[in-house]
Design a protein around this motif. Structure first.
Motif, PDB file in Angstrom:
ATOM      1  N   THR A 102       0.972  -1.358   0.044  1.00 18.33           N
ATOM      2  CA  THR A 102      -0.094   0.113   0.194  1.00 18.33           C
ATOM      3  C   THR A 102       0.875   1.400  -0.001  1.00 18.33           C
ATOM      4  O   THR A 102       2.039   1.216   0.596  1.00 18.33           O
ATOM      5  N   PRO A 103       0.361   2.396  -0.514  1.00 18.27           N
ATOM      6  CA  PRO A 103       1.396   3.748  -0.658  1.00 18.27           C
ATOM      7  C   PRO A 103       1.377   4.103   0.955  1.00 18.27           C
ATOM      8  O   PRO A 103       2.409   4.639   1.208  1.00 18.27           O
ATOM      9  N   GLU A 104       0.383   3.801   1.662  1.00 12.17           N
ATOM     10  CA  GLU A 104       0.632   4.078   3.360  1.00 12.17           C
ATOM     11  C   GLU A 104       2.058   3.315   3.849  1.00 12.17           C
ATOM     12  O   GLU A 104       2.763   3.865   4.396  1.00 12.17           O
ATOM     13  N   GLY A 105       1.776   2.055   3.457  1.00  7.37           N
ATOM     14  CA  GLY A 105       2.927   1.219   4.057  1.00  7.37           C
ATOM     15  C   GLY A 105       4.423   1.592   3.380  1.00  7.37           C
ATOM     16  O   GLY A 105       5.386   1.930   4.092  1.00  7.37           O
ATOM     17  N   PHE A 106       4.369   2.268   2.376  1.00  8.50           N
ATOM     18  CA  PHE A 106       5.644   2.558   1.621  1.00  8.50           C
ATOM     19  C   PHE A 106       5.929   4.029   2.495  1.00  8.50           C
ATOM     20  O   PHE A 106       7.184   4.149   2.755  1.00  8.50           O
ATOM     21  N   SER A 107       5.135   4.693   2.728  1.00  9.48           N
ATOM     22  CA  SER A 107       5.290   6.026   3.274  1.00  9.48           C
ATOM     23  C   SER A 107       5.889   5.895   4.743  1.00  9.48           C
ATOM     24  O   SER A 107       6.755   6.392   5.288  1.00  9.48           O
TER      25      SER A 107
END
Ligand code: BV8
Length: 227
Positions: A40-45
């Protein structure tokens, strides 16, 4: 003019016998990581190093993997039906291309691709990537894998829906039918009048969308079906 009258959707199960992990099988990739943390983009951030480690390991493993008899059978099908076969793959490995398939659409992106989180510049991924790698386009330290995470829009959706609307035949191979929009392609093809076939180790969540099913390992049932 390509007709793409045969649309084939593949998932991690077609690459399982090439040694690449699936996601939801026993001991699969998601058993080792929470989806939210690595896809997920959140996990990457939250933790870009964790995400890059997850994809760097898979990129090295995928680069060493070889296509299996199922990939080879699909490449043969395309050679026997020039201009009529489109492979839509959820897989981020390049085993269809290594087997000789030409008309392949990676709707969830490619391990071999790098993407700038800032300017959308794309380039070939090195084996080991880190977010701090400067983007060759804008220089920002915003390097990410060029894969489609949950909540992001898959690649090629217009082309996929156009192909499904014209397909005479839709075949789903090695996918659990758990991830959308891919999981609904069988129903969409069937509603457009296509004959639908599921080739899988076991019935998927969307098995009722398919007029014909064959269960077993892909390296056996795909060559048998293509023959
Ligand atoms: C989107 C990144 C909007 C790359 C992945 C509630 C309801 C419906 C949908 C949603 C919802 N909440 C959220 C959503 C949307 C969400 C979603 O579907 N969530 C799920 C969890 C409910 N989807 C999205 O966010 C997508 N984007 O919807 O945007 C939109 C919609 C339409 C049009 C435009 C925009 C983005 C989804 C992409 C997520 N990224 N991965 C990577 O890391 O690889 S998903 C991940 O799952 C992989 O890409 C993988 O390809 C995919 C599907 O998994 P499978 O390939 O099927 O693998 P799996 O392990 O599950 O199954 C393996 C199968 O093989 C099994 O059936 C097994 O029996 C079989 N098998 C095993 N061995 C063999 C075998 N078969 C044959 N032979 C063998 N030897």
């Amino acid at each position: 003019m390509a007709h793409d009258t045969i649309v084939i959707l593949t998932g991690a199960g077609i690459s399982a016998e090439s040694g690449l992990g699936t996601f939801r099988d026993e001991g699969g990739l998601w058993a080792q990581h929470r989806i939210e943390d690595v896809a997920t983009p959140e996990g990457f951030s939250r933790d870009p190093d964790l995400v890059h480690n997850f994809y760097n390991a898979r990129r090295v493993q995928a680069a060493q993997a070889t296509p299996n008899a199922a990939h080879d059978a699909l490449a043969r099908l395309e050679r026997d039906h020039p201009g009529e076969v489109l492979i839509v793959t959820q897989n981020v490995d390049s085993l269809h291309e290594k087997a000789g398939s030409r008309n392949v659409l990676h709707m969830h992106g490619l391990l071999a691709g790098a993407l700038c989180h800032t300017c959308d510049h794309r380039w070939t991924a090195p084996d080991n990537m880190a977010k701090s790698d400067p983007c060759p386009g804008c220089g920002a330290p915003a390097t990410r894998p060029d894969v489609v995470w949950f909540g992001e829009i898959p690649y090629g959706m217009d082309q996929i829906y156009a192909a499904l609307s014209k397909a005479d035949l839709f075949v789903a191979i090695g996918t659990s039918g758990e991830v959308y929009p891919a999981a609904a392609f069988g129903q969409e093809a069937r509603q457009a009048g296509a004959h639908t076939v599921e080739l899988n180790l076991a019935p998927s969540s969307r098995v009722s969308d398919f007029a014909e099913t064959h269960f077993g390992p892909a390296t056996r049932i795909v060559p048998d079906w293509v023959a």
